[in-house]
Write an enzyme that holds these catalytic residues in place. Structure first.
Site, PDB file in Angstrom:
ATOM      1  CG  ASP A 540      -1.720   1.200   1.410  1.00 39.47           C
ATOM      2  OD1 ASP A 540      -2.228   1.693   0.400  1.00 39.47           O
ATOM      3  OD2 ASP A 540      -1.845   1.674   2.550  1.00 39.47           O
ATOM      4  CG  ASP A1024      -1.554   2.184   6.823  1.00 37.37           C
ATOM      5  OD1 ASP A1024      -1.908   1.968   5.656  1.00 37.37           O
ATOM      6  OD2 ASP A1024      -1.687   3.292   7.374  1.00 37.37           O
ATOM      7  CG  ASP A1028      -3.807  -1.713   3.032  1.00 30.04           C
ATOM      8  OD1 ASP A1028      -4.020  -1.496   1.822  1.00 30.04           O
ATOM      9  OD2 ASP A1028      -3.411  -0.835   3.817  1.00 30.04           O
TER      10      ASP A1028
END
Length: 1316
Positions: A540, A1024, A1028
């Site tokens: 990410d 995070d 995700d």
């Protein structure tokens, strides 16, 4: 309705039962937040702020389809199913309002309306209320007709649970009880097939014809393993019991009679009324009835539930906020849905005093939440104990299995084949021997056919069952003798080694993040070694590569750009610029007070001057509306963390505002508005207060359209003190520009004309190129006719049972049109420390880093360049398709242009790493540092290889040009859902970098699956946020970052850490060590058990295939459990082939894991050949030495026992790379322990080996034989290792030699922070 999901939903309208916003939502000018829903302190933006259009969120709750729902109704309230005839006076702050039956007019803010307008609105509301009331009653009847609806009587738990269908509030997270521990634990343990195998072996040994070992002795290995595992499981469960006991014995105030009294949590029942005070934890799922706030608002923190620290708002219904629970008799009825896992939805209806009231998700607080900024709340328990949503969601994520352990089963199968072959040889040989000597069975050794003693058995068969049964029994007996060919201790050894490795990873201070005070976490102990074989990293961006701490850097207002160029380089630079200042005391207020925010913002002097000029012109007006929109168009709640005091007081301190927002973006924008004098200081259920340069401006919130992934914008409708109404909008550029009025194109006709729209667009492009996150700001005035039309349309849409989402989207379109462009914002999300260096090192190590982000394409590319993911020499391949056919054409064009051929997925694992993917850049191994480096890297076998095929035609000149694929989410929608996945796969693996923009959470998981399902390469996903989670769970290894978006990613991950830069040390150091150690551990365990079994096999061949053993039963059992198990465990934890500094300085060494240098089928066969030789030496050297000597078979067995223990330990010592005290103690100590055990066993008179060790140890021949066995057995291995290191060295061997002799060159003499 689900307030924690974005606005417009494409599928929720098909499920009427899931629609909780069923009330009549009267848009009043006061108290505009209804009791059906919450402020948007939802999971949406904080979870999915990655989607760089931060306000366009794709929610995917566990176990359900993606769902989008409106939050609009949160800002309206009123009597839903009808009001009582009497007036209810509501006091909020300094105003009051009245609600009467049949009229939804609220009198508080009516001072801003004219008499004509009040009459008009009242008429509209009166006619509309009847229609809405009819719809709401229809919904209540629908819920009431549900056969499985749960009926709860308020303050009557006995009647609520008269059928004993509801559980109590006692929870249990433990697996076992005292009674169930033994059977349940054994049942779980025997899910391992290896345990069943050894159980069968032990059972066979209990049969008299097959009793090779003593019956008790044969059970010892299995019982030992089961006992150790049971102790571990029992200790873990005891800790759960202790935690449960502590939780269940907490106290809460429960209404008993006419007063609230303390009661243990475990005794709380459904239907009871509870009072929770500030900072207390909610003991069960309960519907709010009243709060300390007169408007019924309560703030809760859901960190224990979903990991988010931001406050969320919940509401008590207006009809219950005035109830006096300690003086009045409380009664009522609630019908709600059955318990379920969805923490973002709640469908219920309440019948109270003849009124029927709809309840939604915003009216319920869940177990585990904490009450914040609210003195107290009162509610009724609807779900308790194991039926609470928190407990229903407490299931552990499915465990993952390491790749090496999967390969280990392949070798275990081969060992099983060897075992069966040896057993067949023994059984067949015995059959032939018995056939050849059937007439001599009474006189030859090893067999006895008849009884010789006189008596009743004289002449009868003595343990002889005939030739066929003897062959069969011999086969089974051989399995018992050779049972440790399948190493039972290996499973325990692997668990202990992984536990030790995890301990050192957790204790690594270089992976400790001081900012978040978080250490590295190992949440899964099954895949430590997979960290050393990762080939693809899916990352990410926001919060993972960047800090997710937003800084307001650029502002485009009225077509003019504000913000110094220094912002583009580092927004946080505290230089003494003439243009930028560090703002602390933002505004001096008339009362002599000022406001400060926790977030520090730099301001542009020119813009500050513009806002403070006493101008009447258009530019000043636009700037005013611009910052007003930033302060008002959000769902941020200001929390004063320090009480204001007069500035002239000796102890005066400015009040500090802590903005609680659903995402860092909103907090940054509100803080920026405050820095320029527009400070949001109050948000209640129906209005907001903004301090504008010392003047308090109150705005009544008439409505709000939340962000969603379709509209990609947010709008709020506010009424000013003069009665004027505006809609304030912010959103993505492509979303806002399409609904602007034509008047936005030109400004200031009297002055130099310029195109605002084009100027703003140019500024947006500039911001994106600098890596800034962008938003466009717009607004417009609304007439009374437009407002009334919108109110009527919205009321109908929000209570519709069918196609509600589509209708709400159309309603938003009514008000979000013909907007006036105000400007744009540029927010910087800075890269985390060490990100460029980490990505560079990982790519040099042969890993492919893919970034999956919700950013705009330009922003993503800019961030990719700044973090060294993209380089200037790369050829960017951009795929932006809006249809399936367009995507198909674009993919085909790319393949033709760059000569990319279709990859046969069956052969994908045999592709070779292209040399250009790992060019020597000075930090990798080179012949200048030590000879021979890189030889193996050029021959590395990679399972998916990434190289462009030989291009043809025009592409010939580009064959050596590295490619970077950049694709957007719209294209992925068509590609991943159609038959284009293989085309994308061919292109993706031919690129050095893949950058996916504007992707949704499920698309992230789809991209990971694209590689995982087509190759055997190891994948790692790191993120995070909650968006995700699906990607993390899909990958072979999931890593969570303890960031700004809650702990959902951490809770779903296998490993967790505080910074992305720690990934370099995790993989290159710990991953390399773990893989090397576990790989050697498995091979060594196969070797040490096989050499022992083969020694027994050779002996049986020399004893007429009789399955007789020269070793004592205890020595056979202790061999794999005590004599040789400890050294391999200690080496597996402490051994290091290279230092961490070398591994970090030369990332190419990591590629040994890609090549499977430490564990592969080739090494297995070499080990087995070496084992065969060692077993022959081990058997024949002692036998030949004492062939004519005066020793019995037990003496030879004792010699074999100590010889094999010495041999395997010296073998292990030859392979130890770095000796430490623990390895010395374990290796040599195991030999000492073996001697001690032999002495003890040989000192027991009842055993046939009594006193043998004492006779042998006094003979020099005994010690010479052990020495000779060790030398001869290990000599071929020693010579082969020398030849290999001299002529065919691996990178690891070269690096070890160079490290030992000090030939390695390091770039820096000082270790980098977070690396060494």
């Amino acid at each position: 309705m689900n307030p924690d999901q974005p606005l417009l939903c494409s599928d929720c309208s098909t499920d009427p039962s899931s629609d909780t916003s069923l009330s009549s939502l009267r848009p009043g000018s006061f108290g505009c937040l209804c009791r059906l829903a919450s402020h948007s302190y939802s999971k949406v933006a904080s979870s999915f702020s990655d989607t760089e259009d931060t306000f366009s969120h794709f929610v995917n709750s566990a176990g359900s389809r993606p769902r989008f729902t409106s939050l609009d109704s949160h800002y309206f309230h009123g009597s839903v199913f009808g009001c009582s005839s009497k007036k209810v006076v509501m006091e909020t702050n300094h105003s009051s309002s009245e609600v009467t039956k049949g009229s939804f007019e609220i009198s508080g803010p009516a001072r801003y309306m004219s008499h004509e307008r009040r009459a008009s609105v009242s008429g509209i509301e009166k006619s509309r209320s009847q229609r809405i009331r009819h719809k709401s009653l229809e919904v209540f009847e629908f819920l009431s007709s549900e056969e499985n609806a749960r009926t709860i009587y308020i303050n009557d738990p006995r009647k609520s649970n008269d059928k004993y269908e509801f559980t109590g509030n006692e929870i249990r997270t433990s697996k076992y009880t005292v009674i169930t521990f033994l059977p349940k634990n054994l049942f779980i343990q025997f899910h391992r097939l290896a345990y069943l195998y050894f159980l069968a072996i032990a059972a066979l040994n209990q049969l008299p014809p097959l009793a090779v070992f003593g019956r008790t002795v044969s059970l010892f290995p299995l019982l030992f393993v089961l006992f150790v595992t049971a102790i571990k499981d029992g200790y873990e469960d005891w800790r759960r019991h202790r935690s449960d006991r502590k939780e269940n014995n907490r106290h809460a105030d429960v209404l008993q009679g006419a007063s609230f009294q303390a009661k243990k949590w475990k005794k709380i029942q459904v239907g009871e009324v509870l009072r929770i005070k500030e900072d207390e934890t909610i003991p069960c799922d309960m519907v709010l009835l009243r709060t300390s706030d007169p408007s019924g608002v309560a703030y809760v923190q859901t960190m224990n539930l979903d990991g988010e620290s931001n406050l969320k708002t919940r509401y008590a219904r207006q009809e219950t906020t005035m109830m006096d629970f300690e003086s009045d008799t409380v009664s009522g009825l609630i019908k709600c849905e059955q318990p379920n896992r969805n923490i973002y939805e709640f469908t219920a209806a309440m019948e109270l005093g003849g009124q029927k009231i709809a309840l939604g998700q915003s009216n319920i607080v869940l177990r585990g939440c904490q009450l914040k900024n609210t003195d107290w709340v009162v509610g009724v328990a609807v779900y308790a104990g194991q039926e609470t949503k928190a407990m229903l969601n407490s299931a552990i994520s499915p465990s993952k299995r390491s790749k090496l352990e999967g390969n280990m089963n392949r070798e275990t199968l081969w060992l099983s084949v060897f075992l069966l072959i040896m057993c067949a040889v023994v059984a067949g040989g015995m059959g032939l021997w018995l056939g050849n000597h059937k007439s001599k069975l009474d006189t030859v050794p090893y067999y006895r056919k008849r009884y010789f003693n006189s008596g009743a058995n004289d002449g009868k068969n003595y343990k002889y069952y005939g030739l066929p049964l003897e062959i069969f029994f011999s086969f089974l007996s051989s399995i018992i003798v050779f049972q440790i060919m399948i190493p039972i201790s290996l499973y325990i050894s692997m668990e202990l080694v992984r536990l030790g490795q995890s301990y050192f990873m957790i204790g690594d201070t270089q992976m400790y993040d001081a900012d978040s005070n978080s250490r590295f976490q190992c949440r899964s102990l099954n895949i430590n070694e997979d960290l050393g074989q990762v080939r693809y990293i899916f990352s990410d961006k926001t919060g993972t590569l960047t800090e997710n701490k937003m800084d307001f850097c650029k502002a485009s207002i009225y077509g003019k750009n504000y913000g110094n160029a220094a912002y583009a380089l580092d927004c946080s630079t505290d230089d003494a610029s003439d243009v930028l200042v560090h703002k602390t005391d933002i505004t001096e207020v008339k009362e002599g007070r000022s406001w400060k925010t926790k977030i520090k913002v730099k301001v542009d002097h020119e813009l500050v001057s513009l806002l403070h000029k006493d101008l009447v012109g258009k530019e000043r007006e636009v700037a005013h509306e611009y910052f007003l929109t930033l302060a008002a168009c959000n769902t941020v709640i200001p929390v004063i963390t320090q009480s204001p005091a007069p500035t002239n007081s000796a102890t005066s301190e400015c009040p500090v505002l802590d903005y609680q927002g659903e995402s860092p973006d909103e907090q940054a924008l509100v803080s920026a508005a405050s820095a320029y004098g527009y400070t949001l200081i109050e948000r209640t259920s129906g209005h907001i207060v903004i301090d504008v340069h010392g003047e308090k401006l109150r705005l009544d919130v008439l409505g709000l359209h939340e962000f969603d992934s379709v509209r990609k914008r947010m709008s709020v409708i506010v009424r000013f003190a003069d009665g004027s109404v505006k809609v304030l909008v912010k959103g993505a550029d492509n979303s806002i520009f399409s609904i602007l009025s034509k008047a936005s194109d030109m400004v200031d006709p009297g002055g130099p004309s310029h195109d605002i729209k084009n100027s703003t667009q140019n500024h947006l492009n500039e911001y994106s190129s600098l890596g800034l996150r962008t938003l466009v700001i717009a607004a417009k005035n609304i007439t009374e006719a437009e407002l009334e039309e919108w109110q009527q349309t919205y009321a109908e849409a929000s209570t519709s049972l069918n196609d509600r989402v589509a209708k709400l989207r159309k309603t938003a379109a009514l008000i979000e049109s013909n907007l006036n462009l105000l400007g744009a914002t540029g927010i910087e999300d800075k890269l985390q420390e060490g990100v460029p260096e980490t990505i560079e090192a990982l790519r040099e190590a042969g890993l492919k880093v893919w970034v999956l982000t919700g950013d705009k394409q330009e922003t993503a590319i800019s961030i990719g360049l700044s973090c060294k993911l993209l380089t200037l020499d790369m050829q960017q391949v951009i795929i932006n398709g809006n249809s399936e056919e367009e995507c198909r054409r674009l993919l085909a064009d790319v393949k033709n242009k760059y000569g990319i051929k279709t990859v046969d997925q069956k052969d994908a694992t045999k592709k070779i790493i292209k040399n250009g993917d790992n060019k020597d850049d000075g930090s990798s191994l080179s012949s200048n540092n030590f000879p021979g480096s890189g030889l193996q890297a050029s021959k590395c076998i990679n399972k998916t290889g990434c190289h462009s095929q030989q291009p043809s035609g025009k592409a010939t000149g580009m064959k050596n040009t590295p490619l970077a694929l950049i694709i957007d989410g719209t294209s992925l929608v068509h590609i991943l859902a159609k038959d284009l996945e293989n085309e994308l796969f061919d292109i993706a693996i031919s690129c050095k970098v893949v950058l996916c923009c504007r992707v949704a959470p499920l698309q992230k998981a789809g991209v990971v699956d694209l590689i995982k399902s087509r190759t055997n390469d190891m994948t790692l996903a790191i993120g995070d946020g909650a968006n995700d989670v699906s990607m993390i769970q899909m990958a072979d290894v999931g890593v969570g970052i303890s960031g700004q978006e809650g702990r959902q990613a951490v809770m779903a991950s296998d490993f967790a850490m505080g910074q992305f830069r720690f990934l370099k040390r995790l993989l290159l150091v710990h991953g390399h060590w773990n893989y090397h150690r576990i790989g050697y551990l498995v091979l060594y365990n196969f070797y040490r058990n096989a050499v022992f079994v083969l020694m027994l096999f050779w002996y049986i061949l020399c004893t007429a295939f009789s399955t007789t053993s020269a070793l004592t039963d205890w020595s056979s059992v202790f061999y794999s459990v005590i004599y040789t198990s400890v050294p391999t465990i200690v080496v597996g934890i402490f051994d290091k082939d290279l230092s961490h500094r070398t591994l970090l300085e030369y990332p190419k060494l990591y590629m040994a894991g890609h090549r499977q240098e430490s564990y592969n089928l080739h090494l297995f066969w070499l080990t087995m050949i070496d084992t065969l030789w060692q077993s022959l030496v081990l058997f024949y050297v002692p036998l030949l030495t004492y062939s004519n000597g005066p020793v019995d078979i037990w003496s030879i067995g004792s010699l074999w026992t100590i010889s094999v223990v010495v041999l395997v330990n010296v073998h292990l010592a030859m392979d130890v790379h770095r000796w430490v005290l623990f390895i010395h103690l374990a290796t040599w100590g195991s030999i000492v322990i073996t001697y001690i055990c032999l002495v003890i066993l040989d000192s027991i008179p009842r055993y046939p080996n009594y006193w043998t060790i004492y006779h042998l140890a006094t003979s020099p021949t005994y010690w010479l034989t052990i020495f000779l066995v060790t030398i001869l057995a290990l000599l071929p291995r020693f010579l082969l290792k020398i030849l290999q290191q001299m002529f065919w060295p691996s990178d690891i061997q070269i690096a070890r030699e160079a490290e030992k002799f000090g030939k390695l060159s390091y770039h820096s003499s000082k270790p980098k922070q977070g690396v060494e």
